[in-house]
Structure formats: structure tokens, C-alpha cells
Design an enzyme around this catalytic site. Sequence first.
Site, PDB file in Angstrom:
ATOM      1  N   PHE A 225     -10.061   0.321  -0.549  1.00 37.70           N
ATOM      2  CA  PHE A 225      -9.798  -0.587   0.558  1.00 37.70           C
ATOM      3  C   PHE A 225     -10.495  -1.920   0.266  1.00 37.70           C
ATOM      4  O   PHE A 225     -11.690  -1.960  -0.006  1.00 37.70           O
ATOM      5  CB  PHE A 225     -10.294  -0.004   1.877  1.00 37.70           C
ATOM      6  CG  PHE A 225      -9.737  -0.743   3.055  1.00 37.70           C
ATOM      7  CD1 PHE A 225      -8.458  -0.459   3.517  1.00 37.70           C
ATOM      8  CD2 PHE A 225     -10.470  -1.737   3.674  1.00 37.70           C
ATOM      9  CE1 PHE A 225      -7.914  -1.163   4.593  1.00 37.70           C
ATOM     10  CE2 PHE A 225      -9.935  -2.452   4.742  1.00 37.70           C
ATOM     11  CZ  PHE A 225      -8.660  -2.153   5.204  1.00 37.70           C
ATOM     12  N   VAL A 226      -9.723  -2.999   0.320  1.00 33.40           N
ATOM     13  CA  VAL A 226     -10.268  -4.317  -0.026  1.00 33.40           C
ATOM     14  C   VAL A 226     -10.146  -5.296   1.143  1.00 33.40           C
ATOM     15  O   VAL A 226      -9.285  -5.133   2.017  1.00 33.40           O
ATOM     16  CB  VAL A 226      -9.549  -4.906  -1.265  1.00 33.40           C
ATOM     17  CG1 VAL A 226      -9.849  -4.091  -2.515  1.00 33.40           C
ATOM     18  CG2 VAL A 226      -8.041  -5.005  -1.042  1.00 33.40           C
TER      19      VAL A 226
ATOM     20  N   ASP B 121       0.869  -1.177   0.000  1.00 36.26           N
ATOM     21  CA  ASP B 121       0.000   0.000   0.000  1.00 36.26           C
ATOM     22  C   ASP B 121       0.913   1.236   0.000  1.00 36.26           C
ATOM     23  O   ASP B 121       1.464   1.596  -1.031  1.00 36.26           O
ATOM     24  CB  ASP B 121      -0.902  -0.116   1.235  1.00 36.26           C
ATOM     25  CG  ASP B 121      -1.994   0.922   1.288  1.00 36.26           C
ATOM     26  OD1 ASP B 121      -2.615   1.188   0.260  1.00 36.26           O
ATOM     27  OD2 ASP B 121      -2.230   1.479   2.384  1.00 36.26           O
TER      28      ASP B 121
HETATM   29  P1  IMP Z   1       1.721  -0.349   3.858  1.00 33.68           P
HETATM   30  O1  IMP Z   1       2.744  -0.326   4.937  1.00 33.68           O
HETATM   31  O2  IMP Z   1       0.958   0.938   3.795  1.00 33.68           O
HETATM   32  O3  IMP Z   1       2.241  -0.758   2.514  1.00 33.68           O
HETATM   33  O4  IMP Z   1       0.596  -1.325   4.310  1.00 33.68           O
HETATM   34  C1  IMP Z   1       0.678  -2.655   4.243  1.00 33.68           C
HETATM   35  C2  IMP Z   1      -0.324  -3.272   5.190  1.00 33.68           C
HETATM   36  O5  IMP Z   1      -1.510  -2.472   5.333  1.00 33.68           O
HETATM   37  C3  IMP Z   1      -0.780  -4.573   4.632  1.00 33.68           C
HETATM   38  O6  IMP Z   1       0.033  -5.613   5.104  1.00 33.68           O
HETATM   39  C4  IMP Z   1      -2.204  -4.676   5.127  1.00 33.68           C
HETATM   40  O7  IMP Z   1      -2.237  -5.311   6.368  1.00 33.68           O
HETATM   41  C5  IMP Z   1      -2.673  -3.256   5.320  1.00 33.68           C
HETATM   42  N1  IMP Z   1      -3.521  -2.805   4.202  1.00 33.68           N
HETATM   43  C6  IMP Z   1      -3.232  -1.901   3.260  1.00 33.68           C
HETATM   44  N2  IMP Z   1      -4.226  -1.729   2.380  1.00 33.68           N
HETATM   45  C7  IMP Z   1      -5.196  -2.576   2.770  1.00 33.68           C
HETATM   46  C8  IMP Z   1      -6.510  -2.899   2.241  1.00 33.68           C
HETATM   47  O8  IMP Z   1      -6.994  -2.382   1.207  1.00 33.68           O
HETATM   48  N3  IMP Z   1      -7.214  -3.831   2.941  1.00 33.68           N
HETATM   49  C9  IMP Z   1      -6.739  -4.431   4.066  1.00 33.68           C
HETATM   50  N4  IMP Z   1      -5.523  -4.180   4.576  1.00 33.68           N
HETATM   51  C10 IMP Z   1      -4.764  -3.256   3.940  1.00 33.68           C
END
Ligand code: IMP
Length: 179
Positions: A151-152, A102
Site C-alpha cells: 500500500f503506497v 490495483d
Molecule cells: P482497484 O479498483 O482495486 O483497481 O482500485 C483502484 C483504486 O484504489 C485507486 O484509484 C486508489 O484510489 C485505490 N488504491 C489502490 N491501491 C492503493 C494504494 O496502494 N494506495 C492508495 N490507494 C490505493
Amino acid sequence: MKNDLQKILLNENDIRKRIQELGLEIDRHYEGREILLVTLLDGAIVFAADLIRNLSSPLRLDCLRVSSYGNSTDPETAPRILSSLKSEVEGKDVLLVDDILDTGNTMQRVSEEVLSKNPASLKTCVFLDKPDRRQNHFRATWSGFFIPDEFVVGYGLDYAGQYRQLPYVGTLKPSIYEK
Ligand code: IMP
Ligand code: MG
């Protein structure tokens, strides 16, 4: 539970076919070398479970618990690594596996941690990738699906701890967030 979904983005068949392709690509890359496959808990367990059954490279499994989200749909704090690896990382070919890339902050943080232990190599594989949300230059070696900034849930991904067991990926109805 299915009634809470607004739409399905990826069905079971899409997911199964893509993971077979990823398995072939990853096997081709490692050419029979042993992989130390590190899964990020909790979200990536469903993906990792299916991915490893599509790999024929020898591998060992390890897990890391990382926290960055509370009950919200936005990262609230910097990712924190809440556990340590049981395996020796030095000299190993490490493959980090997560559910979704993300902002990229989680993978960036965990990659730095793994690299500090001198692996022979470090590659990354994520089930989903939301490039529009990135806050750094992190790129996964292998991405299952690129998806828009929505968001999924499902296939390991949760909202407030729920929906992980759905065998497909979808978005939630707006009314769920208003609860
Ligand atoms: P990042 O550090 O922002 O890349 O986030 C990664 C973590 O955020 C993932 O391992 C997920 O647990 C959570 N996450 C990010 N986007 C989503 C989503 O759309 N649905 C559910 N969890 C998400
Ligand atoms: Mg996660």
C-alpha cells in the site's frame, strides 16, 4: 508527514522523467487527434495535472468521481460511479486516467460506463500498476510504474484521506495503521 513514511519508492525525479516519456507515447498514439481526458477523482488529480502538461495533443478535460475505498487499505465494496461526465462521449477519443490499477475493478467499471456511450476509442493510463493484485483481466494501455503489492501513498494517493500532497510515492510505517 515525511516521518510517517517507511520508505520512498519513487522520487520526484523518477516521476518527472516517466511522465515525460508517457506524454511522448500518448501524443504519438493520438497523432494530433483531440483527446477527451477523463480523470478519476480524487486520487488521479496530481498525476493528471502533470501528465496534461506533458501532452501536446489537443485535449478536453472531464472528471468522474468513483468510490470504492473507505478508510481501509482494501476495497470494501464494488466501485460506484458517484458523478456523471459533463462531456458528450459519443465519437470521442477517450483517455481514462487513474492513480493506480490495483484489483482493476474501478477501471473495469468505469470503462464499461464509457464504452456504453459509444466513444470512437477508449484508452487507459494509470500512474501506478500493481499486477499481483488484479482480480480481472484488465490491462492499462499505459502504466507509469509497475510496483509490488504494497500500500503506497503520495502523489495523489491517500491513506484515510491523508498524504496526497507528498511529491513522491512511499509506504507508511506499520505504526500508522495501528492508530
Ligand atoms: P482497484 O479498483 O482495486 O483497481 O482500485 C483502484 C483504486 O484504489 C485507486 O484509484 C486508489 O484510489 C485505490 N488504491 C489502490 N491501491 C492503493 C494504494 O496502494 N494506495 C492508495 N490507494 C490505493
Ligand atoms: Mg482513487
